[in-house]
Write a protein that holds these residues in place. Structure first.
Motif, mmCIF file in Angstrom:
data_model
loop_
_atom_site.group_PDB
_atom_site.id
_atom_site.type_symbol
_atom_site.label_atom_id
_atom_site.label_comp_id
_atom_site.label_asym_id
_atom_site.label_seq_id
_atom_site.Cartn_x
_atom_site.Cartn_y
_atom_site.Cartn_z
ATOM 1 N N LEU A 1 11.473 -0.053 -7.570
ATOM 2 C CA LEU A 1 11.557 0.946 -6.503
ATOM 3 C C LEU A 1 10.885 2.237 -6.937
ATOM 4 C CD1 LEU A 1 12.607 2.027 -3.803
ATOM 5 C CD2 LEU A 1 14.717 2.695 -4.982
ATOM 6 N N SER B 1 6.863 1.794 -7.545
ATOM 7 C CA SER B 1 5.976 1.607 -6.397
ATOM 8 C C SER B 1 6.022 2.787 -5.423
ATOM 9 C CB SER B 1 6.250 0.276 -5.698
ATOM 10 O OG SER B 1 7.531 0.256 -5.169
ATOM 11 N N THR B 2 7.177 3.399 -5.263
ATOM 12 C CA THR B 2 7.189 4.565 -4.366
ATOM 13 C C THR B 2 6.458 5.748 -4.997
ATOM 14 O OG1 THR B 2 9.374 5.198 -5.200
ATOM 15 C CG2 THR B 2 9.321 3.947 -3.149
ATOM 16 N N SER C 1 2.465 5.659 -4.798
ATOM 17 C CA SER C 1 1.913 6.134 -3.535
ATOM 18 C C SER C 1 2.120 7.633 -3.355
ATOM 19 C CB SER C 1 2.563 5.361 -2.378
ATOM 20 O OG SER C 1 2.093 5.828 -1.149
ATOM 21 N N SER C 2 3.309 8.084 -3.734
ATOM 22 C CA SER C 2 3.638 9.478 -3.483
ATOM 23 C C SER C 2 2.849 10.427 -4.387
ATOM 24 C CB SER C 2 5.141 9.692 -3.687
ATOM 25 O OG SER C 2 5.455 11.055 -3.563
ATOM 26 N N GLU D 1 1.572 10.014 -0.053
ATOM 27 C CA GLU D 1 2.001 9.203 1.092
ATOM 28 C C GLU D 1 3.329 8.521 0.814
ATOM 29 O OE1 GLU D 1 0.843 8.349 4.103
ATOM 30 O OE2 GLU D 1 -1.037 9.496 4.094
ATOM 31 N N PRO D 2 4.276 8.525 1.703
ATOM 32 C CA PRO D 2 4.279 9.240 2.984
ATOM 33 C C PRO D 2 4.664 10.707 2.824
ATOM 34 C CG PRO D 2 6.256 7.919 2.771
ATOM 35 C CD PRO D 2 5.465 7.698 1.532
ATOM 36 N N VAL D 3 5.217 11.072 1.671
ATOM 37 C CA VAL D 3 5.517 12.494 1.407
ATOM 38 C C VAL D 3 5.192 12.777 -0.055
ATOM 39 C CG1 VAL D 3 7.382 12.652 3.122
ATOM 40 C CG2 VAL D 3 7.900 11.928 0.779
ATOM 41 N N GLU E 1 9.223 16.070 -2.457
ATOM 42 C CA GLU E 1 10.007 15.782 -1.264
ATOM 43 C C GLU E 1 10.694 14.422 -1.402
ATOM 44 O OE1 GLU E 1 8.921 15.961 3.467
ATOM 45 O OE2 GLU E 1 7.491 16.832 2.036
ATOM 46 N N LEU E 2 10.018 13.535 -2.097
ATOM 47 C CA LEU E 2 10.568 12.187 -2.228
ATOM 48 C C LEU E 2 11.779 12.137 -3.162
ATOM 49 C CD1 LEU E 2 10.225 9.110 -1.612
ATOM 50 C CD2 LEU E 2 8.827 8.977 -3.679
ATOM 51 N N TYR F 1 15.585 11.857 -2.053
ATOM 52 C CA TYR F 1 15.890 10.575 -1.421
ATOM 53 C C TYR F 1 15.919 9.463 -2.461
ATOM 54 C CZ TYR F 1 14.583 13.117 2.812
ATOM 55 O OH TYR F 1 14.503 14.018 3.810
ATOM 56 N N LEU F 2 14.978 9.530 -3.378
ATOM 57 C CA LEU F 2 14.862 8.484 -4.383
ATOM 58 C C LEU F 2 16.076 8.470 -5.304
ATOM 59 C CD1 LEU F 2 12.984 6.305 -5.521
ATOM 60 C CD2 LEU F 2 11.931 8.071 -6.946
ATOM 61 N N PHE G 1 9.660 3.527 4.050
ATOM 62 C CA PHE G 1 8.756 3.429 2.908
ATOM 63 C C PHE G 1 9.479 2.868 1.685
ATOM 64 C CE2 PHE G 1 7.195 5.969 -0.843
ATOM 65 C CZ PHE G 1 5.993 5.320 -1.010
ATOM 66 N N GLU H 1 8.628 -0.700 -0.112
ATOM 67 C CA GLU H 1 8.171 -0.747 -1.504
ATOM 68 C C GLU H 1 9.139 -1.528 -2.383
ATOM 69 O OE1 GLU H 1 5.326 0.126 -2.730
ATOM 70 O OE2 GLU H 1 4.511 1.097 -0.939
#
Lengths: 204, 204, 204, 204
Positions: free
Chosen positions: A161, A164-165, A168-169, A174-176, A180-181, A184-185, B156, B160
């Motif tokens: 998790l 891979s997130t 991209s981030s 992307e997506p934030v 910002e991520l 949540y993460l 997202f 992922e």
DNA sequence: TATGAATGAGGGTTCATTCAT
DNA sequence: CATGAATGAACCCTCATTCAT
């Protein structure tokens, strides 16, 4: 003899460093063995004395770099007084995220090429002495008084998790963006841990 | 004229199908344009009438295949009477997992090459009429009476988590096989959803 | 080591000789690198160890051949006892014409490709040791007791007049054959020289 | 029918104009038939209805353009009252030099490709109606009261001297720029003419 | 152990030409 | 007459690998 051995080690190091530099700046496919030996200042044939081919040196680099990153995070963790499992894992994740955030080409290189399989193989079969045994991380879970249904799967899910997130981030926003991520993460990680927790008997 | 256009469509289809076959069986790097045109039974020059290069046809294939998979899962979902958000999402995930499980080379191809960016670009810029607009999936979240802090990030993270854990599990059985992974994964998804849920006012 | 260097020199020579042979018999555009390496009996890649591309080898050939021709003419001139400037220049021109007349493909090759610029560049930048420095020819003008308004322009006009008229005459017999052209041409050269002569004071 | 013929003529003209534009801007070798038909707005097959290949259209263009240039110079000459042969020829040369000086790509195109042979063939075999018959220029020599040993050779030498020296001078400024070259060149031409002059009987 | 000249298969791409429509 | 999709030979060039030194 010691001198020769030293020289050998230097050549190997030069090849590894140069290859890493080129892989991260121009990509693996675009990097030729010619590029590597030229930049490393050794003859073409010499490359084949140390590595089977381009993919061999790539695998060794990945294991080496990944191990190094874990080692740094682990060391930093030991400097803290954190005792709660959640906090310890999130500390590690945050530390690693920041390392990647500071060196995006490293993230790009590792994530594009790292797979559970390569990593294991290289760590095990390698003759290098890596700074830290990645599997030490299991001990974090095992040493905790809390119990989990399947610790390896839990760890695996967290790792996948996060990696891979963040790929991209950090690299594409992307997506934030990563800042910002993060909340949540981290929340998600805590929930993942909770979802696998087994209430121990003495908790009654 | 209709005849010519038909012929053109057939040529293009033949190239796409052949390329997919070769990409999945021997990998993209090992597949040459020579291989593709030979297997497709067209002249080499013909390839360049339809695609810019190997990576152009790859991108078009990925978007095409990914869209197709979503479309199938979406269609199956509509056949169920599921109303709960958790159940609906897990149904989709399960359906997609089974599709990949049944066609491992497809999983290999897509996961190695799909990135949020490519996928978006191809879906948007493409002149093909894809079976389903991937963004419809957002409506599943939006149409739910429940509210979330950041629906896109939630989606997202689920995507992922699922894609990267399943990649390893389905293709390499690492760290456990997919059947063993599923319960943990579905639990994790439910926790992820819960972790972002915002209690609506009337819940008071 | 001397053995290796010798081998290298031979390879390079073989490529140059073969390329010249092919360029003169079938033209540069029609000659492929494939043709060259095949005829030279070396591998394709070997070509690129010695030359950048077809035009690189062409330029090197032109300078090489042109230099050789001047060298022969120059050597022949030194065997004569000619002292008059007009006579010396016309002797050189005549000797060069005869060389071209005896090897028409050489004339074709050089005239089609030689330009003042290429020639200069190659002579200057080349690491080859040419037989003769082309600019020695200036000394013929300078060593003469006679004075000219602009020696470089005079030389330039003579060279251009001779080369372009002889090209047509030798290769196509147009408008007259070379033997018929010569008297007119030599007369013309004498007039050109006269037209630029500056009467020196002591001539009074 | 007239309409169709008109259309045909337009297509042919479009191809000629486009080809010239491309030949002069990117060179003949780098210009493809694809480029030409695309820019001309006709289908690829159409090209082959009017021309055999790239070199066919090139030859027709050269003759066309060269003829045009002579025609302009000739027309200008007739506007002057010049009667002396030397003056008339130098006027023509000067006019042509200025045309080339004003359109260097034209000079580049023609000089690289024009040869006595091509020019003659195209002028003779062509179905086009050229503006002026190049051979009219002979009449300038013939109509003069002065007599020459070999008028064609004289003309040939003048043409070759002028064209090859101006090519280098106008395009590359080598060895001197065209303005600097002119006085020497005109002097040289006068000397050339004088060198072939045959004293007429009445001159006794 | 180290070198680097030599290899040559195979890469992607171009483009003149044809021919069914 | 006009089209333009299709062809496929031929192009230049790269580069992983070998092996005599």
């Amino acid at each position: 003899m010691g001198k020769i051995d030293l020289n050998k080690k230097q050549k190997r190091e030069a090849l590894l460093n140069t290859a890493f530099e080129l892989f991260t700046t121009q990509g693996i496919n675009k990097t030729t063995i010619n590029n590597i030996v030229e930049a490393a200042g050794v003859a073409k044939g010499t490359f084949y004395l140390y590595f089977k081919d381009k993919y061999d040196i790539r695998n060794k680099l990945i294991a080496h770099k990944a191990s190094h990153i874990f080692s740094i995070a682990d060391e930093a963790l030991s400097q803290t007084g954190l005792t709660e499992l959640d906090d310890r894992i999130i500390f590690l994740v945050d530390n690693i995220i920041e390392q990647f955030n500071a060196d995006k080409s490293l993230l790009n290189f590792i994530s594009k090429n790292l797979s559970w399989g390569i990593f294991k193989n290289e760590l095990i079969s390698s003759s290098d002495n890596y700074d830290v045994n990645f599997y030490n991380i299991y001990t974090i879970l095992e040493n905790s008084p809390r119990a989990f249904k399947n610790p390896e799967v839990l760890l695996f899910m967290i790792v996948e998790l996060v990696s891979s997130t963040c790929y991209s981030s950090i690299l594409y926003g992307e997506p934030v963006c990563i800042e910002e991520l993060k909340p949540y993460l981290f929340d998600a990680i805590r929930q993942l841990i909770k979802s696998q927790e087994v209430k121990s008997p003495e908790a009654n």
